[in-house]
Design a protein around this motif. Structure first.
Motif: not given
Length: 115
Positions: A54-61, A97-103, A109-113
């Motif tokens: 995972f990247e440090p900050k979520m991106s669209r990609r 729980p970590y994967l669920a949080a990332k999902i 992120y996609l809903d917001k952006h």
């Protein structure tokens, strides 16, 4: 009585020879399979799954990769992909729980952006 012993001995010998043949054939087949597997390219070109972390900050990609959809997918596709992936990875069903949080983060992120 001696006839029974001879038949039993022949039966045991037949089983031994059959086992020996099966063992040799399995060994040859295993070596052949190993050679074929080593001949394949070692890159992740044949995998449909993303091999990186995972990247440090979520991106669209990254959000698109996590959900398995295009980063420019519609809200309905985002919702459907999120539901499908959460069913398989929910912590109440043995998921991480970590994967669920990332999902969830990817969906948010996609809903917001949305563009």
């Amino acid at each position: 009585m001696s006839t029974g012993l001879i038949i039993a001995g022949l039966g045991i010998a037949a089983v031994g020879f059959a086992g020996r043949y099966a063992f040799r054939y399995a060994k040859v087949a295993q070596e052949s399979l190993k050679k074929q597997m080593n001949a394949l390219p070692n890159s992740g070109a044949f995998s449909k799954y993303y091999k990186g972390g995972f990247e440090p900050k979520m991106s669209r990609r990254e959000a698109g990769l996590i959900l398995g959809i295009s980063p420019s997918a519609s809200s309905a596709k985002v919702k459907e992909a999120h539901k499908r992936i959460m069913l398989a990875n929910h912590p109440d069903r043995g998921g991480s729980p970590y994967l669920a949080a990332k999902i969830n983060e990817a969906k948010d992120y996609l809903d917001k952006h949305k563009h």
